[in-house]
Design an enzyme around this catalytic site. Structure first.
Site, PDB file in Angstrom:
ATOM      1  N   HIS A   1       0.844  -1.197   0.000  1.00 21.82           N
ATOM      2  CA  HIS A   1       0.000   0.000   0.000  1.00 21.82           C
ATOM      3  C   HIS A   1       0.886   1.256   0.000  1.00 21.82           C
ATOM      4  CE1 HIS A   1      -3.415   2.573   1.477  1.00 21.82           C
ATOM      5  NE2 HIS A   1      -2.404   3.228   2.027  1.00 21.82           N
ATOM      6  N   GLU A   2       1.915   1.249   0.835  1.00 25.54           N
ATOM      7  CA  GLU A   2       2.805   2.416   0.897  1.00 25.54           C
ATOM      8  C   GLU A   2       3.586   2.582  -0.401  1.00 25.54           C
ATOM      9  OE1 GLU A   2       2.396   4.520   3.040  1.00 25.54           O
ATOM     10  OE2 GLU A   2       1.213   3.309   4.419  1.00 25.54           O
TER      11      GLU A   2
ATOM     12  N   HIS B   1       1.549   4.280  -2.878  1.00 26.23           N
ATOM     13  CA  HIS B   1       1.598   5.746  -2.762  1.00 26.23           C
ATOM     14  C   HIS B   1       2.833   6.291  -3.475  1.00 26.23           C
ATOM     15  CE1 HIS B   1      -1.795   6.715  -0.331  1.00 26.23           C
ATOM     16  NE2 HIS B   1      -1.418   6.017   0.721  1.00 26.23           N
TER      17      HIS B   1
ATOM     18  N   GLU C   1      -6.210   6.863  -0.882  1.00 30.76           N
ATOM     19  CA  GLU C   1      -6.121   5.652  -0.061  1.00 30.76           C
ATOM     20  C   GLU C   1      -6.699   4.463  -0.826  1.00 30.76           C
ATOM     21  OE1 GLU C   1      -4.465   5.327   2.743  1.00 30.76           O
ATOM     22  OE2 GLU C   1      -3.909   7.412   2.443  1.00 30.76           O
TER      23      GLU C   1
END
Lengths: 183, 404
Positions: free
Chosen positions: B146-147, B150, B228
């Site tokens: 997930h990071e 980003h 997100e």
């Protein structure tokens, strides 16, 4: 007359520019594929280096499993010798199966399972296995992009000298054994 | 996610410009309140503009370093926590990043994670020790993915820049309001000339000081929530295992009841899960929450129907929210990706081992050396005692040399 010549010259300049851009695009695509393959290669080498350590560690705790250990070593040597996506795919799938067989055996030896050396190796091999999977995905994506680029008209006119890239298939033994039901 | 990157670049420009405009307006209002004249307002605007430029330059050049320092983050190397470093490297390969991000650990019992960096070449992923304690390998991989999502979608720089700017507006407006409260309005000497305009200014300026920070935060939060979801979609694709991220998010929701000491309003949108300080004030799903409700994110990840690609996420998102999350171009480039199996032994690491690994990561990243005595005791020696502690504390035997 002059106008006709100018138009002809203009057209040929445009044609040459187009050829150059298509050619460069194809070269870029081919380099991407090569690059992605070298990523896989790095990870495969990493695994080839780790497997002998694993075999040594297991040998210290599980002397009666020499047959399985030999199988792992043989699979590893075959994988090291393999060349080209098709051969590498087959050999590496066998190595994966052999290593997971070895981990299954380790379950029966609590001392082995608890040794720091084994835990470290298990993590490294798990991670390497994952990396191979992810690098393969990236490689196959780049192969697909390149092959599309190569086959699409009008690029296909120029692309004659560019060989089609080959996907890397790694099917685990478990996957192959599952009967496919088709309707 | 090419479309997302392109649209992010346009959006960054829009956000930076509009937050800048808000900042100048705040400056105008502040100048008007302090000086009570048109010239004062202009002066205030110029000061605000200068502040904006300085902040922009600082946040663009070293925003990530400031954030890491604020959190007291320690850089972690391979030997400190092999699983964490391995997982980050795996995800960098899956996302085809040009360079593997650096890895940091923050000593905080609250489970959370964030990414920093100005571009995919110099990104960093930071997790708390609380996160390392509660997640298994697959879940940790989901959070890291997930990071990295980003990072790959170029969210990180924008969020940091916007965060620092919004912070500046909030501070300026607060200053103005206090000045008004305690100092009252200063009357202009030439009040006879332009009384009507003056009166309007005196009504509008305080209103501005109240509205500017609210709208700035509003802009910022609206940006962060959609990101997100997109990072979740990237995370599912990179790991090829949406369940890992889903179950990690559930654990995070349960775990954020532990307050995150390092969080503040300005940094809240950076984390994978809204830190306690924020979620206590706003209800889930309200306009002012930085993150979409976790239950919704989990539900979407679990309705992807055995696939891990972006198109499957889009279908699941549409099923839950009734709208589209992903751009059409990204969807067209997406090809079906099947979910992989759970990694072998992912759940087998005992919780006590994870706790020990998390503490060891922090200690060895801070320069502690580990020595095992022949009596079986393991000593963790702080850098200040390195070379001075030569005897085992348990049996008094001579300790082996510290491995350097």
């Amino acid at each position: 007359m002059l106008i006709a010549v100018l138009v002809l010259v203009g057209l040929s300049v445009v044609a040459v520019l187009w050829l150059v851009s298509v050619y460069n695009g194809l070269v870029r695509g081919r380099n991407e594929v090569k690059n992605a393959w070298s990523q896989i290669d790095v990870q495969l080498k990493r695994r080839h280096d780790l497997v002998p350590n694993l075999v040594e560690t297991v040998k210290g705790y599980a002397k009666h499993e020499s047959e399985t250990l030999q199988k792992v070593t043989a699979a590893r040597n075959m994988a090291v010798a393999a060349r080209g996506p098709a051969q590498v795919g087959a050999a590496e799938s066998q190595l994966t199966a052999a290593v997971s067989g070895l981990f299954a055996i380790a379950e029966q030896y609590p001392d082995l399972k608890a040794s720091a050396n084994f835990i470290g190796l298990q993590e490294e091999l798990t991670s390497t296995e994952n990396r191979i999977g992810f690098a393969r995905q990236a490689y196959n994506d780049s192969v697909m992009r390149f092959n599309n680029q190569r086959e699409q008209f009008p690029n296909s006119v120029v692309a004659g000298s560019f060989e089609k890239a080959e996907m890397l298939e790694l099917t685990s033994a478990a996957e192959r054994e599952v009967p496919q039901i088709k309707f | 996610m090419w479309e997302q990157i392109a649209s992010n670049q346009t959006r960054s420009a829009v956000v930076v410009a509009s937050v800048g405009a808000l900042l100048v307006t705040t400056g105008l209002a502040l100048g008007a309140v302090f000086a009570g004249s048109g010239e004062g307002a202009m002066g205030g605007a110029v000061v605000a503009l200068l502040l904006w430029l300085i902040l922009w330059m600082v946040s663009a050049s070293s925003g990530d370093k400031i954030l890491l320092a604020l959190h007291g983050a320690q850089e972690v190397r391979k030997g400190d926590h092999p699983i964490l470093v391995n997982v980050v490297e795996e995800m960098a390969i899956a996302a085809v990043l040009p360079k593997c991000p650096r890895v940091f650990v923050v000593d905080d019992p609250s489970p959370n994670a964030f990414a920093t960096g100005t571009s995919p070449d110099n990104a960093a992923v930071t997790v708390t020790t609380g996160l390392l304690r509660i997640l298994n390998r697959d879940e940790l991989q989901g959070v890291v993915a997930h990071e990295i999502g980003h990072v790959k979608n170029r969210d990180v720089k924008l969020m940091a820049t916007a965060g620092i700017m919004v912070g500046a507006i909030v501070i300026l407006a607060e200053m103005g309001r206090r000045a008004m409260w305690y100092g009252g309005f200063r009357r202009s000497r030439s009040s006879s000339k332009d009384d009507g305009g003056q009166a309007i200014l005196m009504i509008v300026a305080p209103l501005m000081l109240i509205l500017a920070p609210i709208s700035a935060e509003f802009l910022y939060l609206a940006l962060s929530r959609r990101r997100e979801y997109l990072a979740d979609a990237s995370g599912a694709l990179f790991t090829r295992y949406p369940e890992g991220l889903a179950s990690a998010l559930e654990k995070l929701e349960a775990g954020t009841s532990t307050p995150f000491a390092h969080a503040s309003a300005a940094t809240a949108p950076m984390y994978i899960a809204a830190p306690r300080a924020m979620s206590a004030s706003g209800e889930a799903g309200s306009l002012f929450s930085t993150h979409p409700p976790i239950r919704e994110r989990v539900h979407i990840l679990r309705s992807m129907g055995g696939r891990a690609d972006v198109a499957a996420y889009e279908a699941a998102y549409r099923g839950v929210k009734g709208e589209s999350a992903v751009g059409a171009q990204t969807l067209a480039a997406s090809r079906p990706v099947a979910v992989r199996e759970a990694s072998a032994g992912a759940g087998s690491t005992a919780e006590v081992d994870r706790h020990r690994a998390a503490s060891n990561a922090l200690l060895s990243a801070s320069g502690y050396g580990t020595v095992t005595c022949s009596c079986g005791a393991t000593l963790k020696i702080p850098p200040s005692l390195a070379g001075r502690l030569t005897e085992c504390l348990r049996c008094g035997r001579r300790l082996p040399e510290l491995p350097s």
